[in-house]
Enzyme design. Sequence first.
Site, PDB file in Angstrom:
ATOM      1  N   SER A  20       8.255   4.154   0.047  1.00  0.00           N
ATOM      2  CA  SER A  20       7.139   3.519  -0.645  1.00  0.00           C
ATOM      3  C   SER A  20       7.145   3.864  -2.138  1.00  0.00           C
ATOM      4  O   SER A  20       7.014   2.985  -2.991  1.00  0.00           O
ATOM      5  CB  SER A  20       5.823   3.964  -0.008  1.00  0.00           C
ATOM      6  OG  SER A  20       4.752   3.297  -0.603  1.00  0.00           O
ATOM      7  N   ALA A  64       0.871  -1.182   0.000  1.00  0.00           N
ATOM      8  CA  ALA A  64       0.000   0.000   0.000  1.00  0.00           C
ATOM      9  C   ALA A  64       0.904   1.227   0.000  1.00  0.00           C
ATOM     10  O   ALA A  64       1.850   1.302   0.789  1.00  0.00           O
ATOM     11  CB  ALA A  64      -0.903   0.016   1.224  1.00  0.00           C
ATOM     12  N   GLU A  65       0.618   2.193  -0.886  1.00  0.00           N
ATOM     13  CA  GLU A  65       1.563   3.295  -1.081  1.00  0.00           C
ATOM     14  C   GLU A  65       1.662   4.239   0.110  1.00  0.00           C
ATOM     15  O   GLU A  65       2.585   5.038   0.188  1.00  0.00           O
ATOM     16  CB  GLU A  65       1.267   4.065  -2.371  1.00  0.00           C
ATOM     17  CG  GLU A  65      -0.040   4.826  -2.418  1.00  0.00           C
ATOM     18  CD  GLU A  65      -1.135   4.026  -3.110  1.00  0.00           C
ATOM     19  OE1 GLU A  65      -1.113   2.787  -3.049  1.00  0.00           O
ATOM     20  OE2 GLU A  65      -2.030   4.669  -3.700  1.00  0.00           O
ATOM     21  N   ASN A  66       0.724   4.128   1.058  1.00  0.00           N
ATOM     22  CA  ASN A  66       0.880   4.953   2.260  1.00  0.00           C
ATOM     23  C   ASN A  66       1.858   4.339   3.261  1.00  0.00           C
ATOM     24  O   ASN A  66       2.023   4.860   4.358  1.00  0.00           O
ATOM     25  CB  ASN A  66      -0.486   5.228   2.907  1.00  0.00           C
ATOM     26  CG  ASN A  66      -1.248   3.969   3.241  1.00  0.00           C
ATOM     27  OD1 ASN A  66      -1.324   3.059   2.433  1.00  0.00           O
ATOM     28  ND2 ASN A  66      -1.809   3.913   4.433  1.00  0.00           N
TER      29      ASN A  66
END
Lengths: 226, 225
Positions: B95, B53-55
Amino acid sequence: MEASKNMIGNGKIRSVDEAILLIKDGSRIMVGGFGLAGNPDCLIDALTKSSVRDLTIISNDLGAPNTGLGKLLTNGQVKSLIGNYYNWNPEVAKAYNEGVIDVKLLPQGTFVEAIRAAGVGIPAFYTPASVGTELSKNKEIRSFNGRDYVLEEAVHADVALIKAYKADALGNLIYYKTARNFNPVMAMAADLVIAEVDEIVAPGDLDPECIITPHLFVDVIVKGGK
Amino acid sequence: MNIIPEAEAKIRIAKRIARKFSESSKKIIINLGVGIPTMVADYIEGGNVCVQAENGMLGVGPVAPEGMADRQLINAGRQPVTETRGCCYFDSSISFGMIRGGHIDATVIGAFEVSKTGDIANWVIPNGKQLGVGGAMDLVSGAKEVIVAMTHTTKDGKPKLVKNCSLPVTGIGEADMVVTELAVFCFEDGEMVLKEIAPEASLDLIRSLTEAEFKVDANLKTMEV
């Protein structure tokens, strides 16, 4: 901002209200958080209760209408925004369309890399993201190894308001789960870094192998309410 | 009018993409966008798929059950999620380093339009109400494989596979695969190729609902639904 730093004196621990007094009208302020995770809630709340205005807010998003960072916009304290995703707060598009605020939109990876670059002494960098799109208009495009890249400039701030899980009294920081997000990067990219934490421990009580933000990046520590 | 009800169409698309990942014989790292892409995770089988997840999380688990949500543990769609064994957290620059640096095997994203040359429009409908780009531009330019999950037509029945995107684009020529409820297309040497067709669809129907020109694979298959 050097003057503000001198005002801090010995030791980094301050109350939330003391910390907010260090912020001036017209400041460029970075604020950590993604959605509602990892926001320095107490610092944001105190900022919305202060009379500071004409702010440039550098953040991923702007909370929701009249909630979190969104309150700054409702209060009329915002002059411009640099960020990534304002669809969670429709008041941003409205204020932008009415010409009340200026908004600079960056792809999320470009946004965070621009902050990182400012923190590590890199004035600009090339990235493939946004090539051929509206967001690369009027930006320099250069080809490397047959692929086009867009030149993006570093984004620096006067103040960073960040959220960590624990600090030691020196300002070493550790984070909690996905509340980490932009916080460690913003901690490197502002003249004055104020960290809101859930808990402050003595130096030596955090495992040195686990520290994410080394203390030299942190100027002020405040304990937030849990 | 749509041939397959929207809710069913979305599940079919998610299942088809999930099957592609479940069949992988090696470990793969994938990133899932919001909407249909998030649903893909519900249908993945086998232990070879790891979700990023990019967060700032690798090893994202299922959505947190009611009462177990931790608001500091979310995916990029802001849903409370759970941990998997061996998961890890990192900041947003690491990320997007993973994403831009080519360390993500595949990204699944939704879209408003995809052009015949693989341009993707998925970030904004210029109606003055939206102001946000998210991580899509970084994802389409950085992931090794870009899979678009979208219904074949709009709610009004207009083709979403178009000659040229009329909406602001997210990336140029970045799509590798498009999965709709009626067909699967792949981009090969810059050309769109029809690979699979749904059991209830004919080639004529696909042509009538697709504005973009496409080739038909010599080995055209019936989509497993």
